[in-house]
Structures are given as structure tokens and as C-alpha cells.
Scaffold this motif. Sequence first.
Motif, PDB file in Angstrom:
ATOM      1  N   LEU A 164       8.648  25.658   1.245  1.00  0.00           N
ATOM      2  CA  LEU A 164       9.790  25.124   0.498  1.00  0.00           C
ATOM      3  C   LEU A 164      11.081  25.333   1.276  1.00  0.00           C
ATOM      4  O   LEU A 164      11.917  24.419   1.370  1.00  0.00           O
ATOM      5  CB  LEU A 164       9.864  25.802  -0.878  1.00  0.00           C
ATOM      6  N   LYS A 165      11.268  26.516   1.843  1.00  0.00           N
ATOM      7  CA  LYS A 165      12.477  26.795   2.601  1.00  0.00           C
ATOM      8  C   LYS A 165      12.607  25.870   3.814  1.00  0.00           C
ATOM      9  O   LYS A 165      13.684  25.319   4.084  1.00  0.00           O
ATOM     10  CB  LYS A 165      12.473  28.253   3.066  1.00  0.00           C
ATOM     11  N   GLU A 166      11.521  25.706   4.551  1.00  0.00           N
ATOM     12  CA  GLU A 166      11.566  24.868   5.753  1.00  0.00           C
ATOM     13  C   GLU A 166      11.851  23.420   5.393  1.00  0.00           C
ATOM     14  O   GLU A 166      12.663  22.739   6.056  1.00  0.00           O
ATOM     15  CB  GLU A 166      10.242  24.988   6.506  1.00  0.00           C
ATOM     16  N   THR A 167      11.216  22.909   4.335  1.00  0.00           N
ATOM     17  CA  THR A 167      11.415  21.511   3.940  1.00  0.00           C
ATOM     18  C   THR A 167      12.850  21.259   3.517  1.00  0.00           C
ATOM     19  O   THR A 167      13.491  20.284   3.938  1.00  0.00           O
ATOM     20  CB  THR A 167      10.443  21.152   2.813  1.00  0.00           C
ATOM     21  N   LEU A 168      13.410  22.128   2.661  1.00  0.00           N
ATOM     22  CA  LEU A 168      14.771  21.931   2.152  1.00  0.00           C
ATOM     23  C   LEU A 168      15.809  22.075   3.272  1.00  0.00           C
ATOM     24  O   LEU A 168      16.808  21.347   3.304  1.00  0.00           O
ATOM     25  CB  LEU A 168      15.063  22.936   1.037  1.00  0.00           C
ATOM     26  N   THR A 169      15.563  23.000   4.216  1.00  0.00           N
ATOM     27  CA  THR A 169      16.512  23.177   5.324  1.00  0.00           C
ATOM     28  C   THR A 169      16.536  21.932   6.213  1.00  0.00           C
ATOM     29  O   THR A 169      17.615  21.467   6.627  1.00  0.00           O
ATOM     30  CB  THR A 169      16.135  24.409   6.139  1.00  0.00           C
ATOM     31  N   ALA A 193      18.880  20.714  -9.805  1.00  0.00           N
ATOM     32  CA  ALA A 193      19.420  20.890 -11.161  1.00  0.00           C
ATOM     33  C   ALA A 193      20.648  21.788 -11.116  1.00  0.00           C
ATOM     34  O   ALA A 193      20.915  22.477 -10.126  1.00  0.00           O
ATOM     35  CB  ALA A 193      18.362  21.477 -12.093  1.00  0.00           C
ATOM     36  N   GLU A 194      21.389  21.762 -12.220  1.00  0.00           N
ATOM     37  CA  GLU A 194      22.600  22.581 -12.369  1.00  0.00           C
ATOM     38  C   GLU A 194      22.235  23.895 -13.047  1.00  0.00           C
ATOM     39  O   GLU A 194      21.602  23.921 -14.110  1.00  0.00           O
ATOM     40  CB  GLU A 194      23.634  21.833 -13.216  1.00  0.00           C
ATOM     41  N   GLY A 195      22.645  25.001 -12.439  1.00  0.00           N
ATOM     42  CA  GLY A 195      22.316  26.318 -12.966  1.00  0.00           C
ATOM     43  C   GLY A 195      23.495  26.978 -13.665  1.00  0.00           C
ATOM     44  O   GLY A 195      24.369  26.318 -14.223  1.00  0.00           O
ATOM     45  N   VAL A 196      23.517  28.292 -13.594  1.00  0.00           N
ATOM     46  CA  VAL A 196      24.574  29.097 -14.212  1.00  0.00           C
ATOM     47  C   VAL A 196      25.672  29.313 -13.186  1.00  0.00           C
ATOM     48  O   VAL A 196      25.492  29.044 -11.988  1.00  0.00           O
ATOM     49  CB  VAL A 196      23.988  30.434 -14.704  1.00  0.00           C
ATOM     50  N   ARG A 198      26.732  31.896 -11.685  1.00  0.00           N
ATOM     51  CA  ARG A 198      26.352  32.771 -10.573  1.00  0.00           C
ATOM     52  C   ARG A 198      25.431  32.066  -9.595  1.00  0.00           C
ATOM     53  O   ARG A 198      25.490  32.321  -8.386  1.00  0.00           O
ATOM     54  CB  ARG A 198      25.675  34.026 -11.131  1.00  0.00           C
ATOM     55  N   HIS A 199      24.549  31.185 -10.093  1.00  0.00           N
ATOM     56  CA  HIS A 199      23.652  30.383  -9.253  1.00  0.00           C
ATOM     57  C   HIS A 199      23.841  28.920  -9.653  1.00  0.00           C
ATOM     58  O   HIS A 199      23.076  28.381 -10.459  1.00  0.00           O
ATOM     59  CB  HIS A 199      22.194  30.807  -9.445  1.00  0.00           C
ATOM     60  N   PRO A 200      24.875  28.262  -9.116  1.00  0.00           N
ATOM     61  CA  PRO A 200      25.225  26.922  -9.622  1.00  0.00           C
ATOM     62  C   PRO A 200      24.236  25.826  -9.261  1.00  0.00           C
ATOM     63  O   PRO A 200      24.167  24.820  -9.961  1.00  0.00           O
ATOM     64  CB  PRO A 200      26.589  26.666  -8.971  1.00  0.00           C
ATOM     65  N   PHE A 201      23.446  26.001  -8.194  1.00  0.00           N
ATOM     66  CA  PHE A 201      22.527  24.944  -7.741  1.00  0.00           C
ATOM     67  C   PHE A 201      21.116  25.508  -7.706  1.00  0.00           C
ATOM     68  O   PHE A 201      20.852  26.538  -7.071  1.00  0.00           O
ATOM     69  CB  PHE A 201      22.932  24.426  -6.355  1.00  0.00           C
ATOM     70  N   MET A 202      20.189  24.806  -8.412  1.00  0.00           N
ATOM     71  CA  MET A 202      18.798  25.238  -8.504  1.00  0.00           C
ATOM     72  C   MET A 202      17.888  24.111  -8.034  1.00  0.00           C
ATOM     73  O   MET A 202      18.237  22.927  -8.145  1.00  0.00           O
ATOM     74  CB  MET A 202      18.454  25.614  -9.945  1.00  0.00           C
ATOM     75  N   VAL A 203      16.709  24.488  -7.543  1.00  0.00           N
ATOM     76  CA  VAL A 203      15.680  23.540  -7.142  1.00  0.00           C
ATOM     77  C   VAL A 203      14.399  23.895  -7.886  1.00  0.00           C
ATOM     78  O   VAL A 203      14.037  25.067  -8.001  1.00  0.00           O
ATOM     79  CB  VAL A 203      15.468  23.560  -5.603  1.00  0.00           C
ATOM     80  N   VAL A 204      13.735  22.872  -8.451  1.00  0.00           N
ATOM     81  CA  VAL A 204      12.522  23.058  -9.258  1.00  0.00           C
ATOM     82  C   VAL A 204      11.357  22.461  -8.487  1.00  0.00           C
ATOM     83  O   VAL A 204      11.416  21.298  -8.047  1.00  0.00           O
ATOM     84  CB  VAL A 204      12.671  22.393 -10.640  1.00  0.00           C
ATOM     85  N   ASP A 205      10.261  23.267  -8.308  1.00  0.00           N
ATOM     86  CA  ASP A 205       9.099  22.785  -7.567  1.00  0.00           C
ATOM     87  C   ASP A 205       8.162  22.026  -8.492  1.00  0.00           C
ATOM     88  O   ASP A 205       8.437  21.828  -9.682  1.00  0.00           O
ATOM     89  CB  ASP A 205       8.391  23.950  -6.875  1.00  0.00           C
ATOM     90  N   GLU A 206       6.993  21.617  -7.969  1.00  0.00           N
ATOM     91  CA  GLU A 206       6.058  20.806  -8.741  1.00  0.00           C
ATOM     92  C   GLU A 206       5.400  21.569  -9.873  1.00  0.00           C
ATOM     93  O   GLU A 206       4.858  20.963 -10.814  1.00  0.00           O
ATOM     94  CB  GLU A 206       4.982  20.240  -7.797  1.00  0.00           C
ATOM     95  N   ASN A 207       5.418  22.912  -9.829  1.00  0.00           N
ATOM     96  CA  ASN A 207       4.827  23.720 -10.888  1.00  0.00           C
ATOM     97  C   ASN A 207       5.806  24.031 -12.024  1.00  0.00           C
ATOM     98  O   ASN A 207       5.446  24.728 -12.976  1.00  0.00           O
ATOM     99  CB  ASN A 207       4.289  25.035 -10.314  1.00  0.00           C
ATOM    100  N   ASP A 212      16.859  29.432  -6.513  1.00  0.00           N
ATOM    101  CA  ASP A 212      18.241  29.232  -6.089  1.00  0.00           C
ATOM    102  C   ASP A 212      18.249  28.401  -4.804  1.00  0.00           C
ATOM    103  O   ASP A 212      17.611  28.744  -3.801  1.00  0.00           O
ATOM    104  CB  ASP A 212      18.905  30.584  -5.851  1.00  0.00           C
ATOM    105  N   LEU A 213      18.957  27.284  -4.822  1.00  0.00           N
ATOM    106  CA  LEU A 213      18.957  26.367  -3.679  1.00  0.00           C
ATOM    107  C   LEU A 213      19.568  27.009  -2.441  1.00  0.00           C
ATOM    108  O   LEU A 213      19.072  26.823  -1.321  1.00  0.00           O
ATOM    109  CB  LEU A 213      19.722  25.099  -4.058  1.00  0.00           C
ATOM    110  N   VAL A 214      20.653  27.790  -2.597  1.00  0.00           N
ATOM    111  CA  VAL A 214      21.342  28.364  -1.436  1.00  0.00           C
ATOM    112  C   VAL A 214      20.430  29.334  -0.696  1.00  0.00           C
ATOM    113  O   VAL A 214      20.439  29.405   0.544  1.00  0.00           O
ATOM    114  CB  VAL A 214      22.642  29.053  -1.900  1.00  0.00           C
ATOM    115  N   ARG A 215      19.600  30.070  -1.432  1.00  0.00           N
ATOM    116  CA  ARG A 215      18.684  31.009  -0.779  1.00  0.00           C
ATOM    117  C   ARG A 215      17.542  30.318  -0.053  1.00  0.00           C
ATOM    118  O   ARG A 215      16.877  30.926   0.800  1.00  0.00           O
ATOM    119  CB  ARG A 215      18.124  31.982  -1.815  1.00  0.00           C
TER     120      ARG A 215
END
Length: 476
Positions: A164-169, A193-196, A198-207, A212-215
Amino acid sequence: MVIRGNIRGNGKQLAQYLVSGEANERVQILDVAGRRQATDAYLHQTLQSMSLTSELTRTSKGLYHAQINPAYREDRSMSDQDWMKAADILGQELGLQEQRRIIVLHQKKGRTHAHVVWERYDHQTGTVISNRFSRLAQDRARKEMERVFEHQQTPHRNKHRPELKETLTNLWHEAETGQDFIRAVHANGYLLAEGVPRHPFMVVDENGRSFDLVRQLKGIRIKEVRARLRNEKLMPEKEAIEIMRQKQDGSSDSSKAEQQRDTDQDKALRTASVFWTNKLETTVESPEVESQKKMKKLADAFIQSGQEMTEKAELENSPEKKKNLAEAYMLNSDELTEQNKKVIADAERQNQFDNDIASKQYIHTKPERNDSKKRRLKFAAQFMANEKELIQPGEEPINKLHQETLRNFIKSEEGMFTQSVLTDEKERHQTVAQQFFDNQELAAELTDEEKLMQKMVLEQKEIRERSRQKKRRRSW
């Protein structure tokens, strides 16, 4: 399965949240201190009593509140006994198995999760049960629940996280704008998606798991992510998770569509049955007929109101009513005349009474003092004794006149002191005394003792005059 829990206080607010149905589709009270299917009032009472036990200790957080949230679709297979068993497992790991507890089920967006609340105060030892290492106890309880209920084991780490990290980067570096990056992420089977805050940007996988998108972006800071995605509209995190879970469960959409069709057919059948049942009872009228009926109703109402007004006017102008008004007027005039006479008589009596009081106040004066009365009587008695000794044979008529005048003086003095002395009586007595002294001057030549006595009388008169003047000055 996910388990979250922590200590807290304010049992009143927590009870209101547990029984509230605003954000929940269904609320079920499963257990309240051993009582099944309890009422909302009993839950409020029990939870507040559990919270108030913190007053016996130094802590203000006398409750432990936990949430048991099974994985998607696994909550459907859990019965009430399974939820009770899950609460027993968690309480055993936390050391709260002997404490009072409350279990409430909430259903939200088709998913069910449980809220469990324990009392932390131990009534036998008089202490609060410690909350140390509760996170580890929650993880142990999760594993035991998944084993007992045969749920899917939650992996300790995401096996696909490096991928996931490699693909998003790579997608971040290839995209030039934020919109291009969002499209590329969606094309690879993920959702942004939009988070809270503290973590404004989120990514949701197929499961259906969110990260956290930034991480997940290697060497990219949150400042750069904000700059690129500041103008992009993202869906909420919960909505994205729900979409991915429904996508994973392909049968869920078809079942929902079938349920929707069934409900539509049921509505159509009910509508048709109601229509055919009421067909014979209802009649369809044209707009012209309805307007004619309305006009007729208005005309009838107008005629009826005119008749009522005419009857009212006739009643007002009738001879009987005028006669009644005349009689009432006469009665009122008689009453007013009698009242005026009574008022005039009362005023005259009051004026007469005031005049009497004024005259009494004018003629009444204060009585003289008793010591002055005694002194006057003593002086008069001594004066008569001296007069008897000084009587001469050739002066009997004059002495008799003198004695008679003195007796009158003494009598007038006694009458003046035996009753309340009035102003007119004082003046009369003063006149008698003046006559007495005038007669004394007309008498024969006085001896030295008589002159001395007369001098004393004059001195007494001056003293009285001076005292009278002093009283006047004081009154001024």
C-alpha cells in the motif's frame, strides 16, 4: 473485532447517550445489574448510583465504559447470549467480573455493537479497581472472543501495508494535481476520505480498513498534502468504509434491491386494496357542483346571520326592555337620592362633633397642682385665724363684711380645686380675689401684721404671674 474502553465519570450524561435513539436505528437494553429488559428509568437510576460511588474515593471516574464492535457481517450471527458472553470475557480480563454492569446494544447503519459499563468501586474492600494495562486486557479479550465465536482473526499487522505504501507513493509522484491523484487512487481499488482534524486525510483499502494517508507516503509531509488537496471535496471516512465493505460483500447490494422491490410491491398492494374498498363509498363530483355547494353554504350562512341580527335589534327596541330600563333607572335614582341624604346627614353630624370638640378644647385647661392647692388653703386658714384675733369692737360691720368676702373666696378656691378648672372659672375667681383685696383697702387702718399679710399675698400673686408668663414662653 474491535474493542475500545476507558474510565470515565458523569453517569447521568452516559445514561442519556445509551438510551438515545437520535443517532441509532435501534436501542436495546440487554442487561442492567442482572435485570433483563429493564426500563430507561431503571437504567438511569442504576448508572447514576454506580457513578456516585466515586464520591467515596479520591477519583472522579468511577465507571469503565467499553465498546465491543465485531467485524462487518459478523455481528449478524451474534445472539443476546453471545453479547452477554462477550461482556463476561472482557470483564474477566479487566478484573471487573464481580462488579455491577450495564449492557446496551446499538444498531447503526445496519450494524450492531455493544456498550458495556462497569462500576469500578469494590464495596467489599472499599477501594477502586485499578485500570493499569487495560489496553493489553482488551487485546486478550478480543482474541478470546474471536476464538469462542469463530470470527475471523484480526491480523496483528497489515500484510499488504508495504505494498500500500509503495503504490500510494508512486501515484503521488506521478500525479500533477490533487484531482489526478484521487482518480489514480480510486482506479487502484482504494478510496480517499476526510478524517478528523488530527488525521485530516485517510485512505481505505479493499477490506474496509482505514489508514492515515500521510503515513503511507514516503518522504511526503502533511504540508505538501494539504497544499495539493485543499480544494478537493472528499467523502467522510465512515461512508468510504461502508462503501468498501458493501463492495466486498457483493450479495449485500442484491439483497437490498430485492428488499426494496418487496417493499414497493407491498405498498402497491396496500394502496390498491384501500382504493377498491373505498370505491363504493366515495363519489367523484365535478368542480362546478362543488362550487355551487360552497355558494349555497355561504348564502345560507349570510341569511342566518341577518336573521340573528334582526332578532337582536328587535329585542333591544322592544317595549318590555325599555320598561325594564326605566324601572332600573328609577331604582338607581332613588338609591342615589338616599345615599346623598345620608352623606349630607353624616357631614352635618361630623361638623357638629368637630365644633363640640373644638369648644371643649377651648374651655378646658389643665388643673393646678395639688401642692399649690394645699399651700393656698393653708394660707387662707392662717389668714382667718389672724383676722379673729385682730377684730375690734367698733369695727364689727367692716370685719363681718371682710369675713364674708373671705369665706366666699375660700369657697370659690375649694370649688376651683375639686373639679377640672375652666378658663371662665379662673377669671371669675381672679375677679373675686381682686374684690377681696379692694375691700381690704376700704377697711379700717391695717395693723402691721395685716400689712405684712397683704404684702405676702401680693408676692404670691407676682410669683403666680411670673410662673404663668414662663409657661407661655415655653409654649411659644
